[in-house]
Structure formats: C-alpha cells, structure tokens
Design a protein around this motif. Structure first.
Motif, PDB file in Angstrom:
ATOM      1  N   ASP A 216       0.832  -1.218   0.122  1.00 29.72           N
ATOM      2  CA  ASP A 216      -0.051  -0.002  -0.109  1.00 29.72           C
ATOM      3  C   ASP A 216       1.051   1.171   0.075  1.00 29.72           C
ATOM      4  O   ASP A 216       2.168   1.205   0.422  1.00 29.72           O
ATOM      5  CB  ASP A 216      -1.142   0.036   1.321  1.00 29.72           C
ATOM      6  CG  ASP A 216      -2.285   0.855   0.977  1.00 29.72           C
ATOM      7  OD1 ASP A 216      -2.291   1.567  -0.030  1.00 29.72           O
ATOM      8  OD2 ASP A 216      -3.050   0.712   2.183  1.00 29.72           O
ATOM      9  N   CYS A 254      -2.004   1.247  -7.972  1.00 30.47           N
ATOM     10  CA  CYS A 254      -2.105   2.740  -8.477  1.00 30.47           C
ATOM     11  C   CYS A 254      -3.573   3.127  -8.867  1.00 30.47           C
ATOM     12  O   CYS A 254      -4.045   4.169  -8.403  1.00 30.47           O
ATOM     13  CB  CYS A 254      -1.189   3.081  -9.512  1.00 30.47           C
ATOM     14  SG  CYS A 254       0.568   3.092  -9.003  1.00 30.47           S
ATOM     15  N   ASP A 256      -6.262   1.550  -7.597  1.00 27.67           N
ATOM     16  CA  ASP A 256      -7.327   1.682  -6.642  1.00 27.67           C
ATOM     17  C   ASP A 256      -7.114   2.889  -5.802  1.00 27.67           C
ATOM     18  O   ASP A 256      -7.857   3.420  -5.155  1.00 27.67           O
ATOM     19  CB  ASP A 256      -6.945   0.611  -5.672  1.00 27.67           C
ATOM     20  CG  ASP A 256      -7.114  -0.969  -6.400  1.00 27.67           C
ATOM     21  OD1 ASP A 256      -8.056  -0.979  -7.313  1.00 27.67           O
ATOM     22  OD2 ASP A 256      -6.749  -2.047  -5.990  1.00 27.67           O
ATOM     23  N   LYS A 257      -5.670   3.630  -5.637  1.00 21.30           N
ATOM     24  CA  LYS A 257      -5.403   4.305  -4.921  1.00 21.30           C
ATOM     25  C   LYS A 257      -5.593   5.937  -5.781  1.00 21.30           C
ATOM     26  O   LYS A 257      -5.534   6.969  -5.224  1.00 21.30           O
ATOM     27  CB  LYS A 257      -4.094   4.614  -4.309  1.00 21.30           C
ATOM     28  CG  LYS A 257      -3.576   3.525  -3.591  1.00 21.30           C
ATOM     29  CD  LYS A 257      -4.570   3.289  -2.218  1.00 21.30           C
ATOM     30  CE  LYS A 257      -3.805   4.214  -1.174  1.00 21.30           C
ATOM     31  NZ  LYS A 257      -4.475   3.935   0.047  1.00 21.30           N
ATOM     32  N   LYS A 258      -6.225   5.826  -6.846  1.00 24.04           N
ATOM     33  CA  LYS A 258      -6.428   6.872  -7.777  1.00 24.04           C
ATOM     34  C   LYS A 258      -5.255   7.686  -8.114  1.00 24.04           C
ATOM     35  O   LYS A 258      -5.237   8.830  -8.171  1.00 24.04           O
ATOM     36  CB  LYS A 258      -7.510   7.877  -7.057  1.00 24.04           C
ATOM     37  CG  LYS A 258      -8.815   7.214  -6.816  1.00 24.04           C
ATOM     38  CD  LYS A 258      -9.672   6.989  -7.814  1.00 24.04           C
ATOM     39  CE  LYS A 258     -11.227   6.265  -7.380  1.00 24.04           C
ATOM     40  NZ  LYS A 258     -11.116   5.040  -6.854  1.00 24.04           N
TER      41      LYS A 258
END
Length: 524
Positions: A216, A254, A256-258
C-alpha cells in the motif's frame, strides 16, 4: 600518446598478442610500450570480415580511466531517507545517486537476494513451480540479473552512459564494456556485480530489505509520505517507484489509490531459436565461424499491413550463444525470455520476434480501462500456459511449419530447460499477432537468406518486452504529474528499456528527489 585507427583481421582484433605484433611490424609500437583499445567493432558487410579498432599507444600500462564516477567514502546512515521500491538496475543506481546527494536510500525488494533466488529459478526450470515473489523478474538485480546483460541503449539524453559503465566496471564488470561497440556482461557475471553494488550501498549506510513487498501507499493530501509493506510502514522524503515491467499488483494499487496511470502500447510475440552456427553462417558468410570472432547477432525489423493498418514486427533482445528461460511471475501463466553467458558459447541463438500492439488492436480489453494492455498481456500468457499442458512446458512450432499453418510433427532440441510441446502457435497467439508474424518471417527470410527455415522453432510467448502501463510524470523533475513526492521510474513506469536506460533513469529520478529536498529545506 598516439591514437591510431586500424582495420585488421579478427585474429589481430581479438587477440592482444597478435595486435601487439601487428603494431610492432607497422612501426607503431616500441619495446616497453603498451596498447590500450579505445573502440572495437566488427564489420561483416563483406565476405572478408574486418575489425575496426581505435587504439592508443602508451608508455604506461593501460588502466581504467574513471572520468565520471569516483568511488568515495560516504556515510548517510543518519541522513533523511528516500524510499526506493525495487532493487533492479534503476533502484540500485538510484540508491548510489541518493548516497552521493546526501540522502539515505532504503531499498524495498519483494524478492530474495541473488544467492537465495537461484533456488527458486531452479524450481521453475526443474519442477515448474513459479514463486510469485522470487523468479526471473523479481529479486535482487531485477530481470537484468539473469539476462544477457546487454548494455546497448539509444537513451543518451537521459544521462551519462559512460558513468553507468564506469560504475559497472568499478563493481566487477569487465573493462571491455568501455570500448566494445555492442557491450554485454553475461548472466554468469551479473549476480556478483549486483551483489557488489548492494554492498557499496550498505557500506555507505543505505539499507536493502529483501522479502519486503509493498502492499500500500501512504498518501496524505496528494503527497506520497511513504509505503506500507507486509512488515510495516516505511516513510521518507520521497518514493522512487522502480518496480519493473511485471509488477502488476503495483499497477492495480495505483488504480485503486486513484494515482493517475495510462495504458501504453507495447509488443508481444514469440522467442525464436536457431542453431548459432546457422546464424554465424548467414551473418559471417562462411561455413564455420573464425575462432576469434564472437557469436554473431542480428537485428531485424519490417512493417506489416493487416486490415489497412501498419504495425512493426521486429527482433527484440537477441541473445547469441544463449538460452531461453521461463520468465513467468505467477502460477498459471507462461512467459519466455532469453539470456546469454559472457562467452556466448551455447550452440543456440535466440531472439524475441514481436509485433507492436496498439490499444486499438485490442478493443475487447478496453473494458479494463488503463489496464487494458496489461490484461491483454495476461490473457495471452494464460493461453500459452494452457496450450503447453498447464506447466512451464512451452508451446512451440517449427518456423516454416508456422508460416504454412502446419502443426509440427516433431520439435528440435532446445535450450529451454522445462521442455517444449508441439502446438499450433496460431491458437496460442491472438490472430492479428500470428498473421503479422507470418508476414514478418517471410520478409526476414528474404533479408537474411536461410533465416526462414525448419531448423528454427518459435516458442511462446514473449510478452514482457516493456511495460503495458505508463505512470505519467513531469518531464523535467520526474515527479508524478498529480502526486507530490512520488517519482515513477524506469521500465515499470514506461520510461526505460534495458539495464543502461533503467540505470540512467534511476539516477535522473533521484536528481529530481534531491532538487525537491533542497527546495523544501531552503524554505524551512
């Protein structure tokens, strides 16, 4: 000291004693003087092969002249940390640059060190077991550790090629890479070199953590504060993301984390294997290669037309005297790659032969958005795994049989250790790839007489030519276009292709980190 440009025979160009005798005969070398080779290349355009040399006659023994890298004692143990994700060429060279700039590099590598990694490579080859964290792509030195070690690059604007070469020589590479026209190191020598680079980093107070997978990112107000690993959080002044072209979980993270990423064209195809003697015969225009000549290589490219659209078909990562290896990074997929030892003395020559893939070629994968090319790549690898018998046995077909649409009754001996399974490669590959390869093969057979032959076989699939994703960054600072303190780097981010360009890009990204660091501290 005089510098001479010479055109000589192979036995003079590749043998130091013969070269000295030749220069003495010409009156260019006196007793007690020495010869330093500055440049060497092979000219095989005519039947009589010549070697182009640039040499310097010296009164003192030749030494490696370091003009851009000077190994110095540094101590950054207590300095501010910069996090480097990935211990491939980009990550290692980024760490060295960070140390020189006064920052403490903390390298986080999901895979194992070189020595421990060997056991996992043996398991792929012999038992068909793929460790998703330790394989030919993941581990100390990245994919470059177990490769041909080719050092040719066109990326001269990115940084100093000479500096990269000097760092490699200082850590164990042969000095010949400084003057060969097409230098390479060899897979047998790369592990020790990579270990030496790590030891330099650790001696200066940097840290290298193996078996430490990033799971993460720590994002706060559009800034990258650090990363989360399976062992805990790590924070630093910046994060250099140097994960290589096969870290699909990072691309998904990347998304998923925008964090802005983009789909990128790449290339996909097969690896072809010929007898090295056949390639030598074609390239050197002789029945048997002169003992002084290196195993010959080739570079091929053609434009193919299908449904009114042109796409390139080209050779990629050609490995003279080399081996084909299984390069999958997850169970249930099959990927092949090539490598060569330093002597390039295998009886096989292999090369990737791949087709350029544009996003418009894969409309059925557009539903995956920016990861469309990555998912297409994955789907082809899974199909190859199924067609090979759901193991690391690779589907294969003789070259002319493939062009003629005939499944091969038998296959040839191969350097690919897990073994081959005869298959219709048109069923392994997407239709547009297979059709373009057939066009390309026919053209290559005309360009290199004897190349198109059933003495060669194609083995699938060669799919990890480059990253199918680009992580956009500022052209000057290398910082991500939206996320502050994130520096997407090298092959995995879509900005390099090979050991040298990745190394240079690692250094370039750290220059951006250092500039950011200085700017922030000047405001305090």
């Amino acid at each position: 000291m005089p510098i001479l440009d010479l055109i000589v025979t192979p036995e003079v160009g590749f043998d130091s004693a013969n070269l000295e005798a030749h220069l003495k005969q010409l009156g260019h070398l006196d007793k007690g003087q020495y010869v330093d080779i500055l440049r060497r290349s092979v000219d095989a355009r005519q039947k009589k092969i010549k070697i182009n040399l640039r040499v310097e006659v010296r009164d003192t023994p030749p030494e490696v002249e370091y003009v851009e890298y000077f190994k110095e004692d540094h101590n950054v143990k207590n300095a501010d940390p910069v996090i480097i994700v990935g211990a491939g060429p980009a990550g290692l060279f980024a760490a060295i640059k960070a140390i020189e700039g006064g920052l403490k590099p903390i390298i986080l590598e999901r895979g194992k060190d070189v020595r421990a990694r060997r056991r996992d490579l043996a398991a792929i080859n012999k038992e068909h077991i793929v460790n998703p964290e330790s394989n030919y792509c993941f581990g100390e030195g990245g994919a470059g550790t177990y490769s041909d070690g080719k050092l040719y690059t066109r990326s001269k604007k990115r940084g100093s090629i000479r500096r990269v070469f000097e760092i490699l020589v200082a850590h164990g590479a042969t000095p010949e890479i400084l003057f060969e026209a097409h230098p390479h190191i060899g897979t047998n020598k790369l592990p020790k070199l990579v270990t030496a680079l790590r030891e330099t980093i650790e001696a200066a107070g940097g840290e290298v953590h193996f078996n430490t997978k990033v799971t993460d990112f720590i994002l706060e107000n559009g800034e990258m504060k650090g990363v989360v690993t399976e062992k805990g959080e790590v924070k630093g002044v910046a994060v250099v993301l140097a994960t290589g072209h096969s870290a699909r979980d990072i691309f998904r993270l990347c998304q998923d984390k925008k964090i802005k990423v983009e789909a990128k064209p790449f290339a996909l195809g097969v690896r072809i294997e010929h007898p090295q003697q056949l390639i030598d015969r074609i390239q050197y225009k002789c029945e048997d290669r002169d003992e002084y000549l290196p195993a010959s290589a080739y570079s091929l490219v053609s434009q193919t037309t299908l449904k009114g659209k042109e796409r390139g078909v080209f050779s990629f990562c050609m490995c003279p005297g080399g081996f084909i290896v299984p390069a999958a990074t997850s169970p249930g997929e099959l990927v092949v790659n090539g490598m060569s030892p330093s002597r390039r003395d295998s009886k096989y020559a292999n090369s990737g032969l791949v087709v350029a893939v544009e996003l418009e070629d894969i409309p059925e994968f557009h539903k995956y958005g920016v990861l469309a090319a990555m998912e297409f790549q994955s789907a082809v690898e899974k199909q190859a795994w199924k067609m090979g018998g759901k193991s690391q046995v690779a589907p294969a077909q003789k070259m002319v049989d493939f062009v003629n649409g005939k499944v091969s009754d038998s296959l040839l001996d191969t350097s690919y250790q897990p073994g081959l399974q005869s298959a219709d490669m048109a069923e392994v590959l997407p239709s547009f790839i297979a059709k373009r390869l057939r066009q390309g093969f026919q053209y290559f057979g005309k360009k290199m007489r004897g190349y198109l032959t059933n003495e060669a076989q194609i083995i699938g699939v060669e799919s990890r030519t480059s990253s199918p994703v680009r992580i956009p960054r500022d052209r000057e600072t290398c910082e991500h276009v939206e996320i502050k303190r994130l520096f997407p780097c090298a092959e995995g981010a879509g900005y390099a292709g090979g050991i040298v360009s990745a190394a240079m890009d690692g250094e370039r990204c750290v220059k951006g980190v250092l500039q950011l660091y200085k700017t922030q501290h000047s405001k305090q």
